[in-house]
Design an enzyme around this catalytic site. Sequence first.
Site, PDB file in Angstrom:
ATOM      1  N   SER A 179      59.487  59.396  66.147  1.00 52.37           N
ATOM      2  CA  SER A 179      58.791  57.775  66.358  1.00 52.37           C
ATOM      3  C   SER A 179      57.307  58.130  66.551  1.00 52.37           C
ATOM      4  O   SER A 179      56.768  58.729  65.765  1.00 52.37           O
ATOM      5  CB  SER A 179      59.425  57.087  67.621  1.00 52.37           C
ATOM      6  N   ASP A 277      65.389  49.634  60.825  1.00 50.12           N
ATOM      7  CA  ASP A 277      64.091  50.196  61.433  1.00 50.12           C
ATOM      8  C   ASP A 277      62.863  49.627  60.975  1.00 50.12           C
ATOM      9  O   ASP A 277      62.671  49.904  59.626  1.00 50.12           O
ATOM     10  CB  ASP A 277      64.141  51.795  61.459  1.00 50.12           C
ATOM     11  N   HIS A 307      66.299  52.303  64.575  1.00 51.09           N
ATOM     12  CA  HIS A 307      65.319  53.254  65.150  1.00 51.09           C
ATOM     13  C   HIS A 307      65.844  54.098  66.402  1.00 51.09           C
ATOM     14  O   HIS A 307      66.707  53.461  67.005  1.00 51.09           O
ATOM     15  CB  HIS A 307      63.962  52.291  65.507  1.00 51.09           C
TER      16      HIS A 307
END
Length: 336
Positions: A179, A277, A307
């Site tokens: 991320s 995501d 995600h």
Amino acid sequence: MIQRTTRPTTQPRLPVGVRAIDRLMKSNKAFSIEHMDERALARAQTSVIPDAGPAALVASLFLGRPRAGVTIATSSFPAAHGDVPLRVYTPDRPGGPRPVVVNFHGGGFALGSARQCDWTCSTIADDLDAVVVSVDYRLAPVHRFPAAVEDCYDALVWTVAHADELGGDPERIGVMGDSAGGNLAAVVAIMAREQGGPLVRHQALIYPATDLTDALRETASYRANTRGIVLSNADMEIFRGHYLDETVDSTDWRLSPLHAPDLSGLPPAVVVVAGLDPLHDVGVAYAEALVAAGGSARVEDFHVMPHGFLSFPYFSRGAKPALAAIIADQRTALGA
């Protein structure tokens, strides 16, 4: 041509584990930065996941247990602003010098810690037979861009300089992040090339935030993110606001590596993306851009995962295959 592995999509509904994560996250607003005021954010940033005791056991049920046979040591390195904490994972068995992977945790640049990556980092240390160094970089909004970038690049330089002491090989260095950490890993790889820094031989980018410009909002995966599992679009906007101030040009490649004018000469990459995501499309786009610039990239696409799914190995059935794919790619690039 980009190498791409697409995971099965023939599933009528969300996997049971993903539904459980979704219910858990939505049942407590404290899990979402969208509902955190200044005091709640500060409290979340200073909360420490314990290494032992009942709370550590509960944390391990969600985040996964560290791999047995790997020593986890806390350390730090001296940066210009003060010490930056590190978490170092080393296999207990004799060996070395080992490849070294420098890891950057996720959390939207404003949340998270190296401790949350224990399962991922210890598994890589064991299965790759590597030293993994995970960095607790400074968090926004107290420390806005480029504080995290500076800490992560300095950590890479320090790790390479001290690789021998860590039992590592300074010639076999990889970077990794999920991320926000995936953004930082991609940026650090470019910085190393630009500044004539350490030779990075591999980058593992896990659902990376490669584009922080307004163009992100126009991608199909962002517009389709109506469920908001783990990461909602509202969360993303708040994370972005914490990390950037109004004077920053979001096309700066240190923020949005997808917009770097030159992506040639970068290490081979494995890019893990999740179909549920908002960052799916910019992750794929970055892999495509690396290949277009003459590099090598492999996309591992998990269509029914949200995600952050690698952070929940007991709930996300894609977590173990994704980590195995990362380790296989690291093994090829780092000669382990």
